[in-house]
Motif scaffolding. Structure first.
Motif, PDB file in Angstrom:
ATOM      1  N   VAL A   7       0.838  -1.205   0.000  1.00  0.00           N
ATOM      2  CA  VAL A   7       0.000   0.000   0.000  1.00  0.00           C
ATOM      3  C   VAL A   7       0.869   1.250   0.000  1.00  0.00           C
ATOM      4  CG1 VAL A   7      -1.689   1.316   1.332  1.00  0.00           C
ATOM      5  CG2 VAL A   7      -1.921  -1.167   1.125  1.00  0.00           C
ATOM      6  N   GLU A   8       1.935   1.241   0.804  1.00  0.00           N
ATOM      7  CA  GLU A   8       2.827   2.395   0.874  1.00  0.00           C
ATOM      8  C   GLU A   8       3.467   2.670  -0.473  1.00  0.00           C
ATOM      9  OE1 GLU A   8       7.078   3.049   2.924  1.00  0.00           O
ATOM     10  OE2 GLU A   8       5.429   2.868   4.367  1.00  0.00           O
ATOM     11  N   GLN A  12       2.734   6.039  -2.542  1.00  0.00           N
ATOM     12  CA  GLN A  12       3.887   6.908  -2.804  1.00  0.00           C
ATOM     13  C   GLN A  12       4.048   7.156  -4.299  1.00  0.00           C
ATOM     14  OE1 GLN A  12       6.297   8.210  -0.247  1.00  0.00           O
ATOM     15  NE2 GLN A  12       6.379   9.518  -2.039  1.00  0.00           N
ATOM     16  N   THR A  13       3.858   6.111  -5.088  1.00  0.00           N
ATOM     17  CA  THR A  13       3.986   6.240  -6.542  1.00  0.00           C
ATOM     18  C   THR A  13       2.872   7.111  -7.111  1.00  0.00           C
ATOM     19  OG1 THR A  13       4.986   4.043  -6.640  1.00  0.00           O
ATOM     20  CG2 THR A  13       4.158   4.962  -8.692  1.00  0.00           C
ATOM     21  N   ALA A  14       1.654   6.941  -6.599  1.00  0.00           N
ATOM     22  CA  ALA A  14       0.527   7.739  -7.081  1.00  0.00           C
ATOM     23  C   ALA A  14       0.729   9.219  -6.774  1.00  0.00           C
ATOM     24  CB  ALA A  14      -0.774   7.249  -6.478  1.00  0.00           C
ATOM     25  N   PRO A 156      -1.752   8.217   5.408  1.00  0.00           N
ATOM     26  CA  PRO A 156      -3.116   8.431   4.901  1.00  0.00           C
ATOM     27  C   PRO A 156      -4.139   7.422   5.402  1.00  0.00           C
ATOM     28  CG  PRO A 156      -1.726   7.476   3.198  1.00  0.00           C
ATOM     29  CD  PRO A 156      -0.822   7.768   4.358  1.00  0.00           C
ATOM     30  N   ILE A 157      -3.688   6.248   5.832  1.00  0.00           N
ATOM     31  CA  ILE A 157      -4.633   5.218   6.269  1.00  0.00           C
ATOM     32  C   ILE A 157      -4.443   4.997   7.767  1.00  0.00           C
ATOM     33  CG2 ILE A 157      -5.414   2.832   5.979  1.00  0.00           C
ATOM     34  CD1 ILE A 157      -4.297   2.912   3.161  1.00  0.00           C
ATOM     35  N   ASP A 161       0.656   1.044   9.142  1.00  0.00           N
ATOM     36  CA  ASP A 161       1.995   1.621   9.147  1.00  0.00           C
ATOM     37  C   ASP A 161       2.475   1.832   7.705  1.00  0.00           C
ATOM     38  OD1 ASP A 161       4.429   2.569   9.969  1.00  0.00           O
ATOM     39  OD2 ASP A 161       5.294   0.575  10.320  1.00  0.00           O
ATOM     40  N   ALA A 162       1.837   2.772   7.024  1.00  0.00           N
ATOM     41  CA  ALA A 162       2.175   3.084   5.630  1.00  0.00           C
ATOM     42  C   ALA A 162       2.303   4.599   5.493  1.00  0.00           C
ATOM     43  CB  ALA A 162       1.114   2.541   4.681  1.00  0.00           C
ATOM     44  N   ALA A 163       3.530   5.086   5.402  1.00  0.00           N
ATOM     45  CA  ALA A 163       3.783   6.525   5.344  1.00  0.00           C
ATOM     46  C   ALA A 163       4.085   6.949   3.911  1.00  0.00           C
ATOM     47  CB  ALA A 163       4.947   6.898   6.256  1.00  0.00           C
TER      48      ALA A 163
END
Length: 319
Positions: A7-8, A12-14, A156-157, A161-163
């Motif tokens: 998800v991270e 990040q790519t988006a 965002p979520i 743990d996805a920064a």
């Protein structure tokens, strides 16, 4: 396989794609304006982007000793101040060179003057490239500010743990770009100047009958077109190192954005640039970085098969 890293990476790519696409879109607006009004493929557009980068760097250096602005504010002010000189340069180049092979003078000639236009703009490109190389050398430069290498960390979520890290310089450049695109659209769709440019584009002969000077309209369109791209270059220079040949790598992206969005449409050019930025970054998740350009053109070809006029283009809309 843990979900958070995936998800991270996607988020990040988006985010990187949207930010890159916003700047691509502003660059493409300049190309779309020139092509929409003049029907000229300007091979020197990348070099005007490069001039905007150098102009922003040296203007910021001139503003710094005055102490009136902070480093960051001065850098963005320098970007905006770069536009008018490039606009004047565009007027001069059109008056001295391009006016001989565009507009009513080219009507009735073989290819409507397009062969001469391509050679002239390619020559202008080579001249500007080599002058920049002689004056500035090939040493990479950047308009560094305190926010150029700083980033915000966002989660965002909630609970995951996805920064996502957002470069502050690139983010501010994107906000400025969006504001400029909105101003450009309003200026060329709601003002008498914009209406006269559209009239000169749609039917040059009829435009002359109602008092519109077609050559003057083309000159203004060319000046604004190169100035818009130069300002976009200045915004990119806040976070991206450059040298005299940097325009080449952006030229194809600009024209791909214009064709994808729809020829002659300023908003179409912007959204075309946005799509290309997202595709370019997303493709890096599952393709080698060397094939990012291939991904762009795959999307372009598929789009043109489905909608030959581009996503937002029609045969009559120009702004």
């Amino acid at each position: 396989m843990a979900l958070a890293p995936v998800v991270e990476a996607v988020l990040q790519t988006a985010v990187a794609g949207v930010m890159a696409g916003t700047l691509y879109g502003l660059m493409a607006c300049g190309v779309g304006l020139i092509f929409g009004v003049m029907r000229v493929v300007n091979f020197a557009q990348g070099e005007f982007l490069m001039l905007g980068m150098y102009g922003a760097v040296f203007t910021a250096a001139l503003l710094a000793p005055l102490g009136w602005f902070g480093v960051t504010t001065g850098a963005y002010l320098a970007v905006l101040l770069t536009g008018p000189p490039v606009f004047v340069l565009g007027l001069l180049i059109h008056r001295v060179v391009l006016s001989r092979a565009t507009g009513l003078r080219a009507a009735g000639s073989e290819g409507e003057g397009h062969y001469a236009q391509m050679i002239l703009t390619l020559g202008i490109s080579l001249i500007l490239q080599n002058l920049a190389l002689a004056w500035f050398t090939a040493v990479p430069r950047q308009n560094r500010t305190p926010i150029s290498d700083s980033a915000w960390s966002v989660e965002p979520i909630p609970g995951m743990d996805a920064a996502v890290f957002i470069n502050q310089g690139q983010a501010v450049s994107c906000l400025v770009a969006v504001a400029l695109v909105a101003a450009i659209y309003l200026a060329f769709s709601r003002t008498p100047l914009g209406k006269s440019l559209r009239a000169a584009a749609d039917n040059p002969v009829a435009a002359t009958y109602v008092g519109i000077r077609v050559e003057r309209a083309h000159r203004i369109a060319f000046g604004f077109g190169v100035a818009i791209t130069a300002v976009a270059g200045g915004l990119v220079a806040i976070y991206y190192p450059f040298q005299p040949y940097v325009g080449v790598q952006f030229l194809i992206i600009m024209y791909a954005a214009v064709v994808l969005g729809g020829l002659g449409s300023i908003l179409g050019a912007f959204w075309g640039g946005m799509i290309i930025g997202v595709v370019q970054q997303i493709s890096a998740l599952f393709m080698p970085i060397e094939l990012q350009s291939a991904a762009i053109f795959i999307v372009l070809v598929v789009t043109l098969f489905v909608k030959p006029d581009g996503i937002f283009g029609t045969n009559v809309d120009r702004v």
